[in-house]
Scaffold this motif. Structure first.
Motif, PDB file in Angstrom:
ATOM      1  N   LEU A  95       0.837  -1.207   0.000  1.00 26.42           N
ATOM      2  CA  LEU A  95       0.000   0.000   0.000  1.00 26.42           C
ATOM      3  C   LEU A  95       0.870   1.254   0.000  1.00 26.42           C
ATOM      4  O   LEU A  95       0.553   2.240  -0.670  1.00 26.42           O
ATOM      5  CB  LEU A  95      -0.928   0.000   1.222  1.00 26.42           C
ATOM      6  CG  LEU A  95      -1.994  -1.111   1.267  1.00 26.42           C
ATOM      7  CD1 LEU A  95      -2.764  -1.046   2.582  1.00 26.42           C
ATOM      8  CD2 LEU A  95      -2.942  -0.986   0.079  1.00 26.42           C
ATOM      9  N   ARG A  96       1.960   1.207   0.759  1.00 26.33           N
ATOM     10  CA  ARG A  96       2.871   2.349   0.808  1.00 26.33           C
ATOM     11  C   ARG A  96       3.513   2.587  -0.556  1.00 26.33           C
ATOM     12  O   ARG A  96       3.777   3.728  -0.944  1.00 26.33           O
ATOM     13  CB  ARG A  96       3.954   2.118   1.860  1.00 26.33           C
ATOM     14  CG  ARG A  96       3.462   2.225   3.300  1.00 26.33           C
ATOM     15  CD  ARG A  96       4.584   1.904   4.278  1.00 26.33           C
ATOM     16  NE  ARG A  96       4.138   1.989   5.658  1.00 26.33           N
ATOM     17  CZ  ARG A  96       4.146   3.086   6.392  1.00 26.33           C
ATOM     18  NH1 ARG A  96       4.583   4.217   5.861  1.00 26.33           N
ATOM     19  NH2 ARG A  96       3.724   3.078   7.639  1.00 26.33           N
ATOM     20  N   LEU A  97       3.775   1.494  -1.273  1.00 22.47           N
ATOM     21  CA  LEU A  97       4.412   1.607  -2.577  1.00 22.47           C
ATOM     22  C   LEU A  97       3.499   2.275  -3.601  1.00 22.47           C
ATOM     23  O   LEU A  97       3.967   2.814  -4.604  1.00 22.47           O
ATOM     24  CB  LEU A  97       4.831   0.216  -3.085  1.00 22.47           C
ATOM     25  CG  LEU A  97       5.928  -0.481  -2.278  1.00 22.47           C
ATOM     26  CD1 LEU A  97       6.141  -1.896  -2.780  1.00 22.47           C
ATOM     27  CD2 LEU A  97       7.224   0.308  -2.342  1.00 22.47           C
ATOM     28  N   GLN A  98       2.203   2.205  -3.362  1.00 22.28           N
ATOM     29  CA  GLN A  98       1.239   2.807  -4.276  1.00 22.28           C
ATOM     30  C   GLN A  98       1.056   4.302  -4.020  1.00 22.28           C
ATOM     31  O   GLN A  98       0.398   5.001  -4.781  1.00 22.28           O
ATOM     32  CB  GLN A  98      -0.108   2.094  -4.154  1.00 22.28           C
ATOM     33  CG  GLN A  98      -0.058   0.629  -4.586  1.00 22.28           C
ATOM     34  CD  GLN A  98      -1.354  -0.108  -4.294  1.00 22.28           C
ATOM     35  OE1 GLN A  98      -2.355   0.490  -3.909  1.00 22.28           O
ATOM     36  NE2 GLN A  98      -1.336  -1.426  -4.462  1.00 22.28           N
ATOM     37  N   SER A  99       1.661   4.774  -2.931  1.00 20.41           N
ATOM     38  CA  SER A  99       1.574   6.195  -2.596  1.00 20.41           C
ATOM     39  C   SER A  99       2.453   7.014  -3.540  1.00 20.41           C
ATOM     40  O   SER A  99       3.439   6.525  -4.096  1.00 20.41           O
ATOM     41  CB  SER A  99       2.009   6.424  -1.148  1.00 20.41           C
ATOM     42  OG  SER A  99       2.138   7.804  -0.866  1.00 20.41           O
ATOM     43  N   THR A 100       2.090   8.279  -3.733  1.00 21.24           N
ATOM     44  CA  THR A 100       2.898   9.168  -4.565  1.00 21.24           C
ATOM     45  C   THR A 100       4.179   9.596  -3.855  1.00 21.24           C
ATOM     46  O   THR A 100       5.093  10.126  -4.482  1.00 21.24           O
ATOM     47  CB  THR A 100       2.096  10.431  -4.942  1.00 21.24           C
ATOM     48  OG1 THR A 100       1.642  11.075  -3.743  1.00 21.24           O
ATOM     49  CG2 THR A 100       0.900  10.068  -5.805  1.00 21.24           C
ATOM     50  N   SER A 102       7.552   8.585  -1.706  1.00 23.15           N
ATOM     51  CA  SER A 102       8.466   7.453  -1.567  1.00 23.15           C
ATOM     52  C   SER A 102       8.344   6.821  -0.185  1.00 23.15           C
ATOM     53  O   SER A 102       8.343   7.540   0.823  1.00 23.15           O
ATOM     54  CB  SER A 102       9.911   7.913  -1.785  1.00 23.15           C
ATOM     55  OG  SER A 102      10.827   6.900  -1.408  1.00 23.15           O
ATOM     56  N   PRO A 103       8.229   5.482  -0.114  1.00 22.19           N
ATOM     57  CA  PRO A 103       8.144   4.822   1.195  1.00 22.19           C
ATOM     58  C   PRO A 103       9.400   5.040   2.030  1.00 22.19           C
ATOM     59  O   PRO A 103       9.353   4.988   3.258  1.00 22.19           O
ATOM     60  CB  PRO A 103       7.967   3.341   0.824  1.00 22.19           C
ATOM     61  CG  PRO A 103       8.523   3.221  -0.548  1.00 22.19           C
ATOM     62  CD  PRO A 103       8.189   4.512  -1.219  1.00 22.19           C
TER      63      PRO A 103
END
Length: 260
Positions: A95-100, A102-103
């Motif tokens: 889910l974090r990787l789908q954020s705009t 950077s994780p």
């Protein structure tokens, strides 16, 4: 703007989580305090006295500085790698990787909060040392100011934490190895003893400890060593980001996030 908002919410969640897990904070403090006491009583200080031409009290201060730098640095390493592991195991990493955002940036925000809570335990130990070693106010102030020097090593250890975090995506659980690695760093990084090996300067906080000790003694600090210290930690951060992203890209291709 989006990045700032994401970091803000990440910080708030991290603070809330840290406050809720009081037992974890207490256990970390107990371990830190125990290590300092053990190092203080089993390190006679002869190596520090001979190397830096100082007295017994100053040698005890040097042990304190070494343990503080080690403690704050391993928090950056351990917390970042364990955060990746927990996010991966719970499925929230995808889910974090789908954020705009950077994780890696979000993880560093979490590490920042963990540093604040770690500093609380450091201050308690400092108060103990203030009365036990009988520090003068000027030395105590210099020790507090030396915390600024530890910042680059936190960045470098975060980079190493990303490398271990990447390995977690492959091996699933390497927590015991990380704990062993952290323990080894205490003894080979010149934190509680002196080892004259140039290669050990590659450890993110080794040169930082030496710089802090010279700062406390009010001695000249080498610009060359300071630049080397900063470059080593920037290099670890870059290496960590590159390796983590490479492993992440490889693991996403294999579909590992579909089988957590």
């Amino acid at each position: 703007m989006v990045t700032l908002k994401a970091i803000k919410y990440e910080l708030l969640l991290s603070i809330k989580s840290s406050i809720q897990y009081k037992i974890g904070f207490i256990s970390d403090f107990v371990i830190f305090f125990a290590i300092y006491i053990i190092a203080l009583f089993f390190q006679n200080g002869d190596a520090f006295i001979a190397t830096y031409n100082i007295d017994k009290t100053q040698a005890q201060i040097f042990v304190l500085i070494g343990v503080i730098f080690w403690q704050l640095s391993i928090v950056a390493l351990g917390f970042s790698s364990s955060l990746i592991e927990s996010n991966f195991n719970t499925g929230t990493l995808e889910l974090r990787l789908q954020s705009t955002v950077s994780p890696i940036i979000l993880m560093f925000a979490n590490v920042f909060i963990s540093m604040i809570f770690s500093l609380l335990s450091v201050f308690v130990v400092l108060m103990f040392a203030y009365f036990y070693i009988e520090l003068d106010v000027n030395t105590l102030i210099r020790i507090l100011l030396s915390f600024i020097i530890v910042i680059p090593s936190i960045v470098g250890m975060f980079g190493i934490g990303l490398i271990f975090g990447g390995l977690t995506l492959i091996e699933k659980s390497i927590g015991q190895f990380i704990m062993l690695f952290q323990g080894i760093l205490l003894f080979i990084s010149n934190s509680v003893n002196i080892i004259h090996l140039k290669v050990l300067d590659l450890i993110p906080f080794t040169l930082g400890v030496d710089i802090a000790r010279n700062f406390i003694l009010n001695r000249e600090i080498s610009i060359l060593i300071s630049v080397e210290y900063i470059l080593i930690n920037i290099s670890w951060l870059i290496l960590g980001v590159v390796i983590f992203n490479l492993i992440l890209k490889r693991q996403r291709k294999t579909g590992v996030f579909d089988t957590y």
